[in-house]
Motif scaffolding. Structure first.
Motif, short mmCIF file in Angstrom:
data_model
loop_
_atom_site.label_atom_id
_atom_site.label_comp_id
_atom_site.label_asym_id
_atom_site.label_seq_id
_atom_site.Cartn_x
_atom_site.Cartn_y
_atom_site.Cartn_z
N PRO A 203 -0.31 2.51 5.51
CA PRO A 203 0.17 3.18 4.30
C PRO A 203 -0.15 4.67 4.35
CG PRO A 203 -1.09 1.21 3.76
CD PRO A 203 -1.29 1.45 5.22
N HIS A 207 -4.49 2.11 -0.48
CA HIS A 207 -4.52 1.58 -1.84
C HIS A 207 -5.96 1.49 -2.35
CE1 HIS A 207 -0.27 0.53 -1.76
NE2 HIS A 207 -0.45 -0.05 -0.58
N ARG A 239 -4.13 -8.18 3.06
CA ARG A 239 -3.42 -6.95 2.69
C ARG A 239 -2.76 -6.34 3.92
NH1 ARG A 239 -2.58 -3.25 -1.05
NH2 ARG A 239 -3.71 -4.44 -2.62
N ASP A 242 0.38 -8.12 4.41
CA ASP A 242 1.37 -7.73 3.41
C ASP A 242 1.98 -6.37 3.73
OD1 ASP A 242 0.84 -10.07 2.08
OD2 ASP A 242 -0.49 -9.14 0.58
N GLU A 243 1.15 -5.44 4.19
CA GLU A 243 1.63 -4.10 4.49
C GLU A 243 2.61 -4.09 5.65
OE1 GLU A 243 -2.41 -1.70 3.02
OE2 GLU A 243 -2.05 -2.09 5.15
#
Length: 255
Positions: A203, A207, A239, A242-243
Motif C-alpha cells: 500500500p 493502514h 491483511r 487481502d492487499e
C-alpha cells in the motif's frame, strides 16, 4: 593450502565457509539465473559453456563459476558429452534468497509472492506464539520499540525506513521464537517484503490497522500472551493476503 586459496576467484568468503560471487562473476550469475527463472532458458534445455562465453562476452572461468553456483542451487546439472542442462523448478532450492529474488523479478512474481505469503501465514503466527512464551525480556522490549518506530515511519510515509524496520521486526519475532528453523527463514521474509516494496505491491500508505497489529504483536509477546500474539500476527498475514488478492486475480502489474 591457505584458507584464501579455497575461495573461488571473483568471490568473497562468508562466515559459514561458503562464498558469494562478486563483480563480473555475480553479473553473469544474475543474468543466467534470471533467464532460467523467466523461462527464457526452459526446463530441459541444454546450455554449452562456449555458447555462454560468447553470449555474455566473458571467460570460461567466469561461466564455469556461475554454473557451479547454479548447480549448488539445484537449477542446472552438468551432463557429460551433453552440456549444462536446466532442471525443473521442483529441483531448485526455492528457499535460497537469490532464487527468490530472481523469481520475484520474473513474469511469475505473483505466483511466487502467493506461495511465500502462504508459507509466512503458516509460520509467523506460530513464531509469535512461541516468542510470547520464550522471548527474552530484552527482545520483547526491542519489539515494542520497533513497533513504535514502524508506526512513526508509516505515519510519515517513509517507505524506505518502514521497510528496514518491518524486516527487523519480523526477523526478531522469528528469532525470539526460540526455534532455530524459524529463525533461518528471516532472509526469506526480508526478500518478500523487499520484493513487494520494489514492485509496488505494498500500500502507498500503511493502514492504521496494520500498524496497530504490529503493536499488538509486540505487546502480546511482552505480556507473555501466546494466544493474542498468534492472533495478531495472523491478522498481519491475512491483511497481506487481502492487499494482494486483487493482484493475484488480475495478474502482475508492470515491474
Amino acid at each position: 593450502m591457505t584458507e584464501s586459496a579455497l575461495v573461488p576467484e571473483g568471490s568473497i568468503p562468508l562466515d559459514d565457509g561458503s562464498a558469494v560471487l562478486t563483480g563480473l562473476h555475480a553479473q553473469v550469475l544474475d543474468l543466467i539465473g534470471l533467464a532460467i527463472c523467466a523461462g527464457e532458458l526452459a526446463s530441459g534445455s541444454v546450455m554449452r559453456i562456449e555458447e555462454l562465453e560468447e553470449r555474455y562476452g566473458v571467460s570460461r572461468s567466469v561461466v564455469r563459476e556461475a554454473i557451479r553456483v547454479l548447480a549448488s542451487m539445484g537449477m542446472v546439472a552438468s551432463r557429460r558429452r551433453v552440456g549444462v542442462q536446466v532442471l525443473a523448478a521442483s529441483e531448485w532450492n526455492l528457499y535460497d534468497p537469490q532464487v527468490i529474488r530472481w523469481r520475484l523479478a520474473s513474469p511469475g512474481r505473483i505466483a511466487q509472492l502467493r506461495s511465500l505469503t502462504e508459507l509466512r501465514t503458516a509460520i509467523e503466527p506460530e513464531a509469535a506464539r512461541l516468542a510470547a512464551i520464550r522471548a527474552p525480556l530484552a527482545n520483547a522490549s526491542e519489539l515494542m520499540g520497533l513497533a513504535g518506530k514502524l508506526w512513526a515511519a508509516g505515519q510519515a510515509n517513509d517507505a524506505e525506513g518502514f521497510l528496514v524496520l518491518d524486516i527487523e521486526f519480523h526477523r526478531l519475532v522469528l528469532s525470539s521464537s526460540g526455534n532455530e528453523m524459524f529463525a533461518k527463514l528471516n532472509t526469506l521474509v526480508a526478500e518478500v517484503l523487499t520484493g513487494r516494496t520494489h514492485y509496488g505491491l505494498m500500500p502507498r500508505h500503511p493502514h492504521d490497522e496494520a500498524l496497530q497489529s504490529h503493536v499488538d504483536v509486540a505487546s502480546a509477546i511482552q505480556r507473555g500472551n501466546a494466544d493474542d500474539a498468534h492472533a495478531s500476527m495472523l491478522g498481519i498475514m491475512q491483511r497481506a493476503f487481502d492487499e494482494m488478492s486483487s493482484i493475484w486475480e488480475h495478474g502482475s502489474p508492470a515491474a
